[in-house]
Design a protein around this motif. Structure first.
Motif, mmCIF file in Angstrom:
data_model
loop_
_atom_site.group_PDB
_atom_site.id
_atom_site.type_symbol
_atom_site.label_atom_id
_atom_site.label_comp_id
_atom_site.label_asym_id
_atom_site.label_seq_id
_atom_site.Cartn_x
_atom_site.Cartn_y
_atom_site.Cartn_z
ATOM 1 N N GLY A 39 0.815 -1.215 0.174
ATOM 2 C CA GLY A 39 -0.087 0.179 0.033
ATOM 3 C C GLY A 39 0.819 1.397 0.122
ATOM 4 O O GLY A 39 0.300 2.197 0.368
ATOM 5 N N ASP A 40 2.052 1.130 -0.647
ATOM 6 C CA ASP A 40 2.807 2.586 -0.745
ATOM 7 C C ASP A 40 2.749 3.123 -1.957
ATOM 8 O O ASP A 40 3.425 4.246 -2.119
ATOM 9 N N GLY A 41 1.672 2.980 -2.871
ATOM 10 C CA GLY A 41 1.431 3.581 -4.035
ATOM 11 C C GLY A 41 2.546 3.267 -5.220
ATOM 12 O O GLY A 41 2.189 3.956 -6.278
ATOM 13 N N VAL A 42 3.414 2.220 -4.757
ATOM 14 C CA VAL A 42 4.297 1.717 -6.025
ATOM 15 C C VAL A 42 3.732 0.294 -6.111
ATOM 16 O O VAL A 42 3.886 -0.774 -5.258
ATOM 17 N N ASN A 43 3.434 -0.020 -7.147
ATOM 18 C CA ASN A 43 3.112 -1.581 -7.957
ATOM 19 C C ASN A 43 4.403 -2.423 -7.515
ATOM 20 O O ASN A 43 5.629 -2.317 -7.658
ATOM 21 N N ASP A 44 3.836 -3.525 -6.945
ATOM 22 C CA ASP A 44 4.722 -4.658 -6.557
ATOM 23 C C ASP A 44 5.829 -4.908 -7.870
ATOM 24 O O ASP A 44 6.947 -5.398 -7.510
ATOM 25 N N ILE A 45 5.417 -4.808 -9.070
ATOM 26 C CA ILE A 45 6.261 -5.324 -10.235
ATOM 27 C C ILE A 45 7.490 -4.526 -10.215
ATOM 28 O O ILE A 45 8.676 -4.889 -10.395
ATOM 29 N N VAL A 46 7.406 -3.066 -9.789
ATOM 30 C CA VAL A 46 8.414 -2.184 -9.746
ATOM 31 C C VAL A 46 9.213 -1.882 -8.347
ATOM 32 O O VAL A 46 10.009 -0.900 -8.106
ATOM 33 N N ASP A 47 8.487 -2.424 -7.499
ATOM 34 C CA ASP A 47 9.009 -2.270 -5.816
ATOM 35 C C ASP A 47 9.782 -3.039 -5.512
ATOM 36 O O ASP A 47 9.665 -4.394 -5.463
ATOM 37 N N ALA A 48 11.082 -2.617 -5.172
ATOM 38 C CA ALA A 48 12.213 -3.464 -4.573
ATOM 39 C C ALA A 48 11.753 -4.086 -3.173
ATOM 40 O O ALA A 48 12.336 -5.182 -3.074
ATOM 41 N N PHE A 49 10.720 -3.443 -2.619
ATOM 42 C CA PHE A 49 10.408 -4.165 -1.218
ATOM 43 C C PHE A 49 8.960 -3.934 -1.338
ATOM 44 O O PHE A 49 8.261 -3.085 -0.464
#
Length: 554
Positions: free
Chosen positions: A86-96
Protein backbone atom coordinates in the motif's frame (compact mmCIF):
# COMPACT_ATOMS: atom_id res chain seq x y z
CA UNK A 1 -30.34 -37.47 14.80
CA UNK A 2 -29.71 -35.20 11.82
CA UNK A 3 -28.88 -36.68 8.45
CA UNK A 4 -25.43 -35.60 7.39
CA UNK A 5 -24.33 -35.15 3.79
CA UNK A 6 -21.61 -37.40 2.53
CA UNK A 7 -18.06 -36.07 2.54
CA UNK A 8 -16.35 -35.42 -0.75
CA UNK A 9 -13.12 -37.11 -1.74
CA UNK A 10 -11.30 -33.88 -0.88
CA UNK A 11 -12.85 -33.91 2.60
CA UNK A 12 -11.82 -37.53 3.18
CA UNK A 13 -8.27 -36.97 1.98
CA UNK A 14 -7.78 -33.94 4.20
CA UNK A 15 -9.48 -35.68 7.12
CA UNK A 16 -7.12 -38.61 6.71
CA UNK A 17 -4.23 -36.28 7.35
CA UNK A 18 -5.79 -35.16 10.62
CA UNK A 19 -6.69 -38.71 11.65
CA UNK A 20 -3.16 -39.83 10.94
CA UNK A 21 -2.02 -37.11 13.25
CA UNK A 22 -4.28 -38.46 15.98
CA UNK A 23 -6.88 -35.66 15.80
CA UNK A 24 -10.24 -36.30 17.54
CA UNK A 25 -13.02 -33.71 17.53
CA UNK A 26 -16.23 -33.74 19.63
CA UNK A 27 -19.25 -31.49 19.33
CA UNK A 28 -22.48 -30.89 21.25
CA UNK A 29 -25.46 -32.54 19.49
CA UNK A 30 -28.26 -30.05 18.69
CA UNK A 31 -30.93 -32.74 19.34
CA UNK A 32 -30.04 -34.00 22.81
CA UNK A 33 -27.67 -33.46 25.72
CA UNK A 34 -25.35 -36.35 24.86
CA UNK A 35 -22.00 -36.01 23.19
CA UNK A 36 -21.33 -37.82 19.95
CA UNK A 37 -18.40 -37.84 17.59
CA UNK A 38 -18.68 -35.23 14.82
CA UNK A 39 -17.56 -36.31 11.36
CA UNK A 40 -13.97 -35.16 11.05
CA UNK A 41 -14.60 -33.46 7.69
CA UNK A 42 -17.17 -31.13 9.33
CA UNK A 43 -14.62 -30.23 11.98
CA UNK A 44 -12.15 -29.54 9.22
CA UNK A 45 -14.56 -27.05 7.64
CA UNK A 46 -14.73 -25.23 10.97
CA UNK A 47 -10.94 -25.04 11.00
CA UNK A 48 -10.40 -24.11 7.32
CA UNK A 49 -13.62 -23.13 5.53
CA UNK A 50 -12.08 -22.70 2.07
CA UNK A 51 -9.66 -25.66 2.32
CA UNK A 52 -6.66 -23.58 1.27
CA UNK A 53 -4.49 -24.98 4.04
CA UNK A 54 -4.70 -21.83 6.21
CA UNK A 55 -6.78 -21.97 9.40
CA UNK A 56 -9.72 -19.58 9.57
CA UNK A 57 -8.16 -17.84 12.55
CA UNK A 58 -5.13 -16.97 10.43
CA UNK A 59 -6.90 -16.48 7.09
CA UNK A 60 -7.76 -12.90 6.11
CA UNK A 61 -10.16 -14.40 3.53
CA UNK A 62 -11.54 -17.62 5.16
CA UNK A 63 -14.07 -18.18 2.36
CA UNK A 64 -11.76 -17.50 -0.59
CA UNK A 65 -9.34 -20.36 -1.37
CA UNK A 66 -7.31 -18.09 -3.65
CA UNK A 67 -6.46 -15.60 -0.89
CA UNK A 68 -5.30 -15.80 2.71
CA UNK A 69 -3.29 -12.62 3.43
CA UNK A 70 -3.82 -8.88 3.08
CA UNK A 71 -0.58 -7.20 4.05
CA UNK A 72 -1.79 -3.60 3.72
CA UNK A 73 -5.31 -4.37 5.03
CA UNK A 74 -6.98 -2.68 2.07
CA UNK A 75 -9.54 -5.46 1.56
CA UNK A 76 -7.73 -6.84 -1.49
CA UNK A 77 -5.90 -10.15 -1.04
CA UNK A 78 -2.18 -10.08 -1.72
CA UNK A 79 -2.49 -12.47 -4.70
CA UNK A 80 -4.81 -10.01 -6.47
CA UNK A 81 -3.40 -6.79 -5.02
CA UNK A 82 -0.95 -5.04 -7.39
CA UNK A 83 0.46 -3.10 -4.40
CA UNK A 84 0.73 -5.42 -1.40
CA UNK A 85 2.23 -2.91 1.04
CA UNK A 86 0.00 0.00 0.00
CA UNK A 87 2.85 2.44 -0.58
CA UNK A 88 1.55 3.56 -3.98
CA UNK A 89 4.26 1.68 -5.90
CA UNK A 90 3.23 -1.35 -7.96
CA UNK A 91 4.75 -4.62 -6.75
CA UNK A 92 6.26 -5.23 -10.19
CA UNK A 93 8.59 -2.26 -9.76
CA UNK A 94 8.74 -2.20 -5.95
CA UNK A 95 12.10 -3.45 -4.67
CA UNK A 96 10.44 -4.02 -1.29
CA UNK A 97 6.84 -5.10 -2.03
CA UNK A 98 6.15 -5.92 1.62
CA UNK A 99 7.74 -2.82 3.17
CA UNK A 100 5.59 0.31 3.00
CA UNK A 101 8.51 2.52 4.00
CA UNK A 102 10.71 1.42 1.08
CA UNK A 103 10.25 0.91 -2.67
CA UNK A 104 13.65 1.53 -4.26
CA UNK A 105 17.19 0.22 -3.87
CA UNK A 106 19.28 2.26 -6.26
CA UNK A 107 22.59 0.57 -5.55
CA UNK A 108 21.14 -2.95 -5.10
CA UNK A 109 22.74 -3.44 -1.68
CA UNK A 110 19.54 -4.72 -0.05
CA UNK A 111 19.06 -1.48 1.92
CA UNK A 112 16.13 0.65 0.80
CA UNK A 113 16.96 4.16 -0.35
CA UNK A 114 15.02 5.73 2.54
CA UNK A 115 17.28 3.97 5.06
CA UNK A 116 20.47 4.02 2.96
CA UNK A 117 23.02 6.72 3.72
CA UNK A 118 24.84 5.85 0.48
CA UNK A 119 22.06 5.58 -2.08
CA UNK A 120 24.23 5.29 -5.17
CA UNK A 121 26.74 2.91 -3.58
CA UNK A 122 29.82 5.00 -4.31
CA UNK A 123 31.09 4.71 -0.76
CA UNK A 124 30.26 8.33 0.06
CA UNK A 125 27.28 9.16 2.27
CA UNK A 126 24.70 11.48 0.67
CA UNK A 127 24.19 14.47 2.94
CA UNK A 128 20.64 15.07 1.71
CA UNK A 129 19.32 11.51 1.53
CA UNK A 130 16.08 10.59 3.31
CA UNK A 131 18.07 8.52 5.79
CA UNK A 132 20.26 11.54 6.58
CA UNK A 133 17.20 13.77 6.89
CA UNK A 134 15.59 11.48 9.44
CA UNK A 135 18.70 11.33 11.62
CA UNK A 136 19.02 15.11 11.41
CA UNK A 137 15.35 15.55 12.38
CA UNK A 138 15.82 13.28 15.39
CA UNK A 139 18.90 15.13 16.60
CA UNK A 140 17.42 18.57 16.03
CA UNK A 141 14.16 17.70 17.79
CA UNK A 142 15.98 16.21 20.78
CA UNK A 143 18.03 19.38 21.09
CA UNK A 144 15.57 22.16 20.24
CA UNK A 145 11.94 20.99 20.47
CA UNK A 146 10.23 22.87 23.31
CA UNK A 147 8.81 19.71 24.90
CA UNK A 148 11.79 17.52 23.97
CA UNK A 149 11.36 15.43 27.13
CA UNK A 150 7.98 14.24 25.81
CA UNK A 151 9.10 13.07 22.35
CA UNK A 152 8.23 9.50 21.37
CA UNK A 153 10.81 6.76 20.95
CA UNK A 154 9.93 6.00 17.32
CA UNK A 155 11.87 3.43 15.28
CA UNK A 156 13.51 5.50 12.56
CA UNK A 157 13.50 2.55 10.12
CA UNK A 158 9.70 2.35 10.13
CA UNK A 159 9.22 5.69 8.35
CA UNK A 160 9.71 6.41 4.66
CA UNK A 161 9.99 10.20 4.92
CA UNK A 162 11.40 12.75 7.32
CA UNK A 163 7.90 14.24 7.73
CA UNK A 164 6.32 10.93 8.74
CA UNK A 165 9.16 10.32 11.21
CA UNK A 166 8.74 13.83 12.64
CA UNK A 167 5.01 13.21 13.02
CA UNK A 168 5.78 10.06 15.02
CA UNK A 169 8.27 11.87 17.27
CA UNK A 170 5.84 14.67 18.22
CA UNK A 171 2.74 12.44 18.32
CA UNK A 172 2.48 12.48 22.14
CA UNK A 173 2.11 16.28 22.06
CA UNK A 174 0.14 16.53 18.82
CA UNK A 175 -2.49 14.04 19.94
CA UNK A 176 -2.92 14.94 23.62
CA UNK A 177 -5.66 17.50 22.93
CA UNK A 178 -3.93 20.35 24.79
CA UNK A 179 -3.43 22.41 21.63
CA UNK A 180 0.27 22.95 22.36
CA UNK A 181 1.44 21.59 18.99
CA UNK A 182 -1.43 20.22 16.90
CA UNK A 183 0.75 20.25 13.78
CA UNK A 184 2.91 23.38 13.91
CA UNK A 185 6.14 21.38 13.45
CA UNK A 186 6.72 20.36 9.83
CA UNK A 187 9.20 19.81 6.99
CA UNK A 188 9.55 22.33 4.18
CA UNK A 189 12.22 23.71 1.85
CA UNK A 190 14.34 26.81 2.07
CA UNK A 191 12.83 28.23 -1.10
CA UNK A 192 9.20 27.70 -0.07
CA UNK A 193 9.78 28.94 3.47
CA UNK A 194 11.61 32.08 2.43
CA UNK A 195 8.92 32.92 -0.11
CA UNK A 196 6.18 32.33 2.46
CA UNK A 197 7.64 34.58 5.15
CA UNK A 198 9.05 37.32 2.94
CA UNK A 199 6.10 37.95 0.64
CA UNK A 200 3.53 35.32 1.64
CA UNK A 201 4.11 33.58 -1.69
CA UNK A 202 2.52 30.22 -2.51
CA UNK A 203 0.98 28.42 -5.49
CA UNK A 204 -2.79 28.75 -5.74
CA UNK A 205 -5.82 30.78 -6.80
CA UNK A 206 -5.35 33.57 -4.26
CA UNK A 207 -8.43 33.48 -2.05
CA UNK A 208 -9.79 32.51 1.34
CA UNK A 209 -13.28 31.21 1.90
CA UNK A 210 -15.70 30.53 4.71
CA UNK A 211 -18.96 28.65 5.10
CA UNK A 212 -21.73 30.95 6.27
CA UNK A 213 -25.21 29.56 6.95
CA UNK A 214 -24.34 26.47 4.91
CA UNK A 215 -23.12 28.33 1.82
CA UNK A 216 -19.62 28.83 0.40
CA UNK A 217 -18.60 32.51 0.35
CA UNK A 218 -15.34 34.01 -0.79
CA UNK A 219 -13.97 35.65 2.35
CA UNK A 220 -10.94 37.40 0.86
CA UNK A 221 -9.21 37.61 -2.53
CA UNK A 222 -5.65 38.84 -2.91
CA UNK A 223 -4.96 41.81 -5.10
CA UNK A 224 -2.96 40.72 -8.16
CA UNK A 225 -3.79 37.01 -7.73
CA UNK A 226 -5.74 34.94 -10.31
CA UNK A 227 -8.91 35.06 -8.19
CA UNK A 228 -8.84 38.83 -7.88
CA UNK A 229 -7.87 39.45 -11.49
CA UNK A 230 -10.67 37.13 -12.60
CA UNK A 231 -13.25 39.16 -10.70
CA UNK A 232 -13.77 37.13 -7.53
CA UNK A 233 -14.42 39.23 -4.42
CA UNK A 234 -15.37 38.85 -0.78
CA UNK A 235 -19.12 38.39 -0.42
CA UNK A 236 -19.72 36.38 -3.58
CA UNK A 237 -21.55 33.09 -3.00
CA UNK A 238 -20.74 29.95 -4.98
CA UNK A 239 -23.65 28.45 -6.90
CA UNK A 240 -21.75 25.77 -8.82
CA UNK A 241 -18.18 24.68 -9.61
CA UNK A 242 -16.71 23.29 -12.83
CA UNK A 243 -13.97 20.81 -11.93
CA UNK A 244 -13.43 19.76 -15.55
CA UNK A 245 -16.68 17.97 -16.37
CA UNK A 246 -19.12 20.85 -16.46
CA UNK A 247 -20.70 22.83 -13.65
CA UNK A 248 -21.90 20.89 -10.61
CA UNK A 249 -24.20 22.62 -8.13
CA UNK A 250 -22.97 23.45 -4.65
CA UNK A 251 -25.77 21.32 -3.15
CA UNK A 252 -24.68 18.30 -5.22
CA UNK A 253 -21.04 18.77 -4.21
CA UNK A 254 -22.03 18.83 -0.55
CA UNK A 255 -24.39 15.86 -0.78
CA UNK A 256 -21.76 13.52 -2.24
CA UNK A 257 -19.15 14.52 0.33
CA UNK A 258 -16.53 16.12 -1.90
CA UNK A 259 -13.27 17.12 -0.21
CA UNK A 260 -11.12 20.20 -0.55
CA UNK A 261 -8.55 18.21 -2.54
CA UNK A 262 -11.09 17.29 -5.20
CA UNK A 263 -12.65 20.73 -5.43
CA UNK A 264 -9.44 22.77 -5.50
CA UNK A 265 -7.03 20.19 -6.95
CA UNK A 266 -3.33 19.66 -6.13
CA UNK A 267 -1.52 22.60 -4.57
CA UNK A 268 1.49 22.35 -6.88
CA UNK A 269 -0.15 22.13 -10.31
CA UNK A 270 -1.74 24.78 -12.60
CA UNK A 271 -5.28 23.58 -11.89
CA UNK A 272 -8.14 25.40 -13.62
CA UNK A 273 -11.56 25.76 -12.03
CA UNK A 274 -14.75 27.49 -13.05
CA UNK A 275 -16.76 29.21 -10.32
CA UNK A 276 -20.39 30.18 -10.87
CA UNK A 277 -21.11 32.86 -8.28
CA UNK A 278 -24.02 34.92 -7.07
CA UNK A 279 -22.59 38.43 -7.10
CA UNK A 280 -25.22 40.49 -5.28
CA UNK A 281 -28.01 38.90 -7.29
CA UNK A 282 -26.11 38.65 -10.58
CA UNK A 283 -24.97 35.16 -11.65
CA UNK A 284 -21.48 35.17 -13.14
CA UNK A 285 -19.16 32.43 -14.42
CA UNK A 286 -15.49 33.04 -13.59
CA UNK A 287 -12.67 30.71 -14.69
CA UNK A 288 -9.25 30.94 -13.06
CA UNK A 289 -6.00 28.93 -13.06
CA UNK A 290 -3.57 28.48 -10.20
CA UNK A 291 -0.32 30.43 -10.33
CA UNK A 292 2.29 31.77 -7.94
CA UNK A 293 0.58 34.14 -5.54
CA UNK A 294 2.08 36.77 -3.21
CA UNK A 295 -0.06 37.78 -0.25
CA UNK A 296 -0.47 41.57 0.05
CA UNK A 297 0.03 42.27 3.79
CA UNK A 298 -2.92 44.69 4.00
CA UNK A 299 -6.40 44.27 2.57
CA UNK A 300 -7.08 47.67 1.07
CA UNK A 301 -5.92 51.00 2.48
CA UNK A 302 -6.07 52.19 6.09
CA UNK A 303 -9.44 53.80 6.70
CA UNK A 304 -10.72 56.69 8.80
CA UNK A 305 -14.22 56.20 10.21
CA UNK A 306 -15.62 59.56 11.15
CA UNK A 307 -17.46 60.20 14.44
CA UNK A 308 -19.51 63.35 15.10
CA UNK A 309 -17.79 65.49 17.69
CA UNK A 310 -14.88 63.12 18.16
CA UNK A 311 -11.65 62.07 16.47
CA UNK A 312 -11.96 59.41 13.77
CA UNK A 313 -11.53 55.71 14.40
CA UNK A 314 -8.75 54.08 12.42
CA UNK A 315 -9.40 50.75 10.68
CA UNK A 316 -6.68 48.43 9.39
CA UNK A 317 -7.12 44.93 7.97
CA UNK A 318 -3.79 43.16 8.47
CA UNK A 319 -3.36 39.80 6.71
CA UNK A 320 0.02 38.48 7.80
CA UNK A 321 3.26 39.33 9.65
CA UNK A 322 5.63 39.07 6.69
CA UNK A 323 8.62 41.18 5.70
CA UNK A 324 6.67 43.01 3.01
CA UNK A 325 4.34 44.32 5.75
CA UNK A 326 6.98 46.49 7.41
CA UNK A 327 6.65 49.61 5.26
CA UNK A 328 2.83 49.50 4.87
CA UNK A 329 2.47 49.20 8.66
CA UNK A 330 4.75 52.19 9.21
CA UNK A 331 2.81 54.24 6.69
CA UNK A 332 -0.52 53.26 8.26
CA UNK A 333 0.64 54.24 11.74
CA UNK A 334 1.94 57.59 10.52
CA UNK A 335 -1.36 58.18 8.67
CA UNK A 336 -3.42 57.48 11.78
CA UNK A 337 -1.18 59.64 13.96
CA UNK A 338 -1.38 62.56 11.56
CA UNK A 339 -5.20 62.36 11.66
CA UNK A 340 -5.45 62.33 15.44
CA UNK A 341 -6.53 58.70 15.76
CA UNK A 342 -6.35 57.25 19.27
CA UNK A 343 -9.09 54.62 18.90
CA UNK A 344 -8.11 51.88 16.50
CA UNK A 345 -9.71 48.74 14.99
CA UNK A 346 -7.12 46.21 13.84
CA UNK A 347 -8.69 43.39 11.87
CA UNK A 348 -6.75 40.17 12.46
CA UNK A 349 -9.59 37.73 11.78
CA UNK A 350 -7.53 35.70 9.25
CA UNK A 351 -4.02 36.59 10.43
CA UNK A 352 -2.20 33.45 11.55
CA UNK A 353 1.00 35.25 12.47
CA UNK A 354 4.42 35.18 10.88
CA UNK A 355 7.70 36.83 11.76
CA UNK A 356 8.55 37.99 15.27
CA UNK A 357 10.55 40.93 13.92
CA UNK A 358 7.46 42.29 12.16
CA UNK A 359 5.42 41.90 15.36
CA UNK A 360 8.18 43.76 17.19
CA UNK A 361 7.88 46.66 14.76
CA UNK A 362 4.09 46.84 15.14
CA UNK A 363 4.39 46.75 18.94
CA UNK A 364 6.66 49.79 18.76
CA UNK A 365 4.33 51.60 16.37
CA UNK A 366 1.28 51.07 18.60
CA UNK A 367 2.74 50.97 22.11
CA UNK A 368 6.22 52.48 21.87
CA UNK A 369 5.26 55.97 23.02
CA UNK A 370 3.17 54.82 26.00
CA UNK A 371 5.46 51.97 27.12
CA UNK A 372 8.90 53.07 25.95
CA UNK A 373 11.74 50.95 27.41
CA UNK A 374 9.30 48.60 29.17
CA UNK A 375 9.31 44.86 28.51
CA UNK A 376 7.05 43.88 25.60
CA UNK A 377 7.52 40.10 25.41
CA UNK A 378 9.61 37.21 26.71
CA UNK A 379 10.82 34.27 24.62
CA UNK A 380 11.46 31.11 26.65
CA UNK A 381 13.25 28.00 25.28
CA UNK A 382 13.46 24.46 26.67
CA UNK A 383 15.62 23.66 29.69
CA UNK A 384 18.63 22.79 27.52
CA UNK A 385 18.49 26.07 25.60
CA UNK A 386 17.85 28.60 28.37
CA UNK A 387 20.89 30.59 27.24
CA UNK A 388 18.87 31.56 24.16
CA UNK A 389 16.02 33.16 26.13
CA UNK A 390 15.57 36.82 25.44
CA UNK A 391 13.32 39.75 26.25
CA UNK A 392 11.87 42.33 23.89
CA UNK A 393 11.39 45.96 24.90
CA UNK A 394 9.08 48.67 23.59
CA UNK A 395 10.80 51.43 21.68
CA UNK A 396 9.62 54.36 19.63
CA UNK A 397 9.72 54.61 15.86
CA UNK A 398 9.46 57.80 13.85
CA UNK A 399 6.00 56.63 12.73
CA UNK A 400 4.75 55.63 16.22
CA UNK A 401 1.24 56.77 17.18
CA UNK A 402 -0.55 57.10 20.50
CA UNK A 403 -3.12 54.31 20.67
CA UNK A 404 -5.36 54.54 23.75
CA UNK A 405 -7.95 51.89 22.86
CA UNK A 406 -7.67 49.06 20.34
CA UNK A 407 -10.46 46.69 19.30
CA UNK A 408 -8.93 43.58 17.74
CA UNK A 409 -11.24 41.68 15.38
CA UNK A 410 -10.28 38.05 15.86
CA UNK A 411 -11.35 34.53 14.98
CA UNK A 412 -10.01 31.00 15.31
CA UNK A 413 -7.79 31.97 12.39
CA UNK A 414 -6.00 34.60 14.51
CA UNK A 415 -2.87 33.06 15.98
CA UNK A 416 0.81 33.26 16.85
CA UNK A 417 2.17 36.77 16.19
CA UNK A 418 -1.39 38.14 16.23
CA UNK A 419 -1.86 36.77 19.73
CA UNK A 420 1.59 37.98 20.78
CA UNK A 421 0.66 41.50 19.63
CA UNK A 422 -2.58 41.57 21.64
CA UNK A 423 -1.09 39.89 24.70
CA UNK A 424 1.91 42.23 24.78
CA UNK A 425 -0.12 45.42 24.36
CA UNK A 426 -2.68 44.41 26.99
CA UNK A 427 -0.76 45.69 30.05
CA UNK A 428 -0.32 49.14 28.44
CA UNK A 429 -3.33 49.76 26.16
CA UNK A 430 -7.06 49.21 26.66
CA UNK A 431 -7.77 46.24 24.36
CA UNK A 432 -10.76 44.01 23.58
CA UNK A 433 -11.38 40.98 21.38
CA UNK A 434 -14.23 41.27 18.88
CA UNK A 435 -15.67 38.31 16.97
CA UNK A 436 -14.55 35.03 18.52
CA UNK A 437 -11.65 33.74 20.58
CA UNK A 438 -8.24 33.39 18.97
CA UNK A 439 -6.72 30.02 18.09
CA UNK A 440 -4.23 29.66 20.92
CA UNK A 441 -0.73 29.38 19.47
CA UNK A 442 1.34 30.46 22.45
CA UNK A 443 4.56 29.16 20.93
CA UNK A 444 6.90 30.00 18.10
CA UNK A 445 8.84 28.03 15.49
CA UNK A 446 12.50 28.02 14.74
CA UNK A 447 13.80 27.39 11.21
CA UNK A 448 16.56 24.76 10.93
CA UNK A 449 18.47 23.95 7.74
CA UNK A 450 19.96 20.50 7.26
CA UNK A 451 23.06 21.85 5.52
CA UNK A 452 24.15 24.47 3.01
CA UNK A 453 23.89 21.99 0.11
CA UNK A 454 20.44 20.65 1.06
CA UNK A 455 17.11 22.37 0.42
CA UNK A 456 15.58 20.69 3.47
CA UNK A 457 14.28 22.98 6.21
CA UNK A 458 12.59 22.03 9.47
CA UNK A 459 10.06 24.29 11.15
CA UNK A 460 10.01 23.21 14.80
CA UNK A 461 8.23 24.53 17.90
CA UNK A 462 11.17 25.80 19.94
CA UNK A 463 9.93 28.50 22.32
CA UNK A 464 6.96 29.80 24.29
CA UNK A 465 5.96 33.46 24.12
CA UNK A 466 4.87 35.53 27.13
CA UNK A 467 4.11 39.21 27.49
CA UNK A 468 6.28 41.58 29.54
CA UNK A 469 4.54 40.48 32.73
CA UNK A 470 5.31 36.82 32.06
CA UNK A 471 1.73 35.94 31.04
CA UNK A 472 1.40 33.23 28.40
CA UNK A 473 0.13 29.66 28.13
CA UNK A 474 -2.99 30.59 26.14
CA UNK A 475 -3.10 27.27 24.29
CA UNK A 476 -6.85 27.40 23.68
CA UNK A 477 -7.15 31.10 22.92
CA UNK A 478 -6.61 34.49 24.56
CA UNK A 479 -10.16 34.74 25.84
CA UNK A 480 -9.87 31.25 27.30
CA UNK A 481 -6.88 32.49 29.35
CA UNK A 482 -9.29 34.45 31.55
CA UNK A 483 -7.61 37.84 30.99
CA UNK A 484 -9.54 39.39 28.09
CA UNK A 485 -13.03 40.66 27.35
CA UNK A 486 -14.75 39.35 24.22
CA UNK A 487 -17.51 41.05 22.26
CA UNK A 488 -19.06 38.22 20.18
CA UNK A 489 -19.76 38.98 16.53
CA UNK A 490 -20.12 37.10 13.25
CA UNK A 491 -17.65 37.22 10.39
CA UNK A 492 -20.28 38.47 7.96
CA UNK A 493 -18.63 37.43 4.71
CA UNK A 494 -21.51 38.99 2.75
CA UNK A 495 -20.12 42.46 3.43
CA UNK A 496 -16.69 43.89 2.48
CA UNK A 497 -13.92 44.69 4.92
CA UNK A 498 -14.29 48.18 6.36
CA UNK A 499 -18.08 48.27 5.95
CA UNK A 500 -19.42 49.82 9.17
CA UNK A 501 -22.47 47.55 8.88
CA UNK A 502 -20.38 44.38 8.79
CA UNK A 503 -21.08 42.62 12.09
CA UNK A 504 -17.55 42.52 13.50
CA UNK A 505 -16.66 46.11 12.65
CA UNK A 506 -20.07 47.32 13.79
CA UNK A 507 -19.54 45.63 17.16
CA UNK A 508 -16.02 47.05 17.48
CA UNK A 509 -17.33 50.59 16.91
CA UNK A 510 -20.07 49.96 19.46
CA UNK A 511 -17.42 49.02 22.03
CA UNK A 512 -15.87 52.47 21.71
CA UNK A 513 -19.17 54.20 22.51
CA UNK A 514 -20.09 51.73 25.27
CA UNK A 515 -23.08 50.14 23.53
CA UNK A 516 -21.55 46.74 22.67
CA UNK A 517 -22.68 43.61 24.50
CA UNK A 518 -19.48 41.92 25.64
CA UNK A 519 -18.45 39.01 27.82
CA UNK A 520 -16.07 39.51 30.71
CA UNK A 521 -12.97 37.34 31.05
CA UNK A 522 -13.66 33.61 30.89
CA UNK A 523 -14.28 32.22 34.38
CA UNK A 524 -12.83 28.79 33.60
CA UNK A 525 -10.53 27.36 30.98
CA UNK A 526 -12.02 25.15 28.30
CA UNK A 527 -11.69 21.40 28.76
CA UNK A 528 -12.38 20.69 25.08
CA UNK A 529 -9.68 18.73 23.26
CA UNK A 530 -7.87 20.39 20.35
CA UNK A 531 -7.67 17.96 17.38
CA UNK A 532 -4.55 17.68 15.21
CA UNK A 533 -4.44 19.95 12.16
CA UNK A 534 -6.01 18.30 9.12
CA UNK A 535 -5.02 18.79 5.49
CA UNK A 536 -8.14 17.13 4.04
CA UNK A 537 -11.74 17.96 4.96
CA UNK A 538 -15.25 17.99 3.54
CA UNK A 539 -15.71 21.11 1.44
CA UNK A 540 -19.00 21.92 3.19
CA UNK A 541 -17.18 22.42 6.47
CA UNK A 542 -15.31 25.61 7.44
CA UNK A 543 -11.64 25.14 6.49
CA UNK A 544 -9.32 24.23 9.38
CA UNK A 545 -6.34 26.40 10.24
CA UNK A 546 -3.07 25.93 8.40
CA UNK A 547 0.21 24.80 9.96
CA UNK A 548 1.10 28.35 10.89
CA UNK A 549 -2.12 28.60 12.90
CA UNK A 550 -4.01 30.95 10.57
CA UNK A 551 -6.85 30.87 8.06
CA UNK A 552 -5.91 28.85 4.99
CA UNK A 553 -5.26 30.38 1.59
CA UNK A 554 -6.21 28.60 -1.63
Amino acid sequence: MRALSKPTLKHLMMAAVLIAAGTTVWAQSPSDDSLEPTPIWLSLIALDSDFDGVKNTLDAFPNDPSESTDFDEDGIGDNADPDDDGDGVNDIVDAFPLNASESADTDGDGIGDNADFDVNGDGIQEACSVASQKVWVRNTANTWYYWNDELASANIADYSTAQSYLNALVAPITSDGTGRDPGFSYMTTKTADQASFSSGAYYGFGFRYNVFEGDFYFADTYEGAPAYEGGLRRGQRIVAINMGNGFESWDSIIERGATNLEVFGPSDEPVTRGFRVDDNGVIRDITITKAEVSTPPLAGEPLLIQRPGDSPVGYLHFRRFIDSADQPLREASAFFGQNGVTDLVIDLRYNGGGLLRVADTLLNLLGGIRANFQRSYIVNYNDNQQRNNYTGYFGTESESMIALRIAFITSRGSASASELLINSLDPHVDVVLVGEDTYGKAVGQGAFDQSSECETRLRLITFEIQNGLGQGGYYKGLYDSGRFDLCPADDDVRKPFGDVEESSLETALAWFDGSAVCDGPAAAKSTALVPPIQDTWLIGEPPPIDREGGARSF
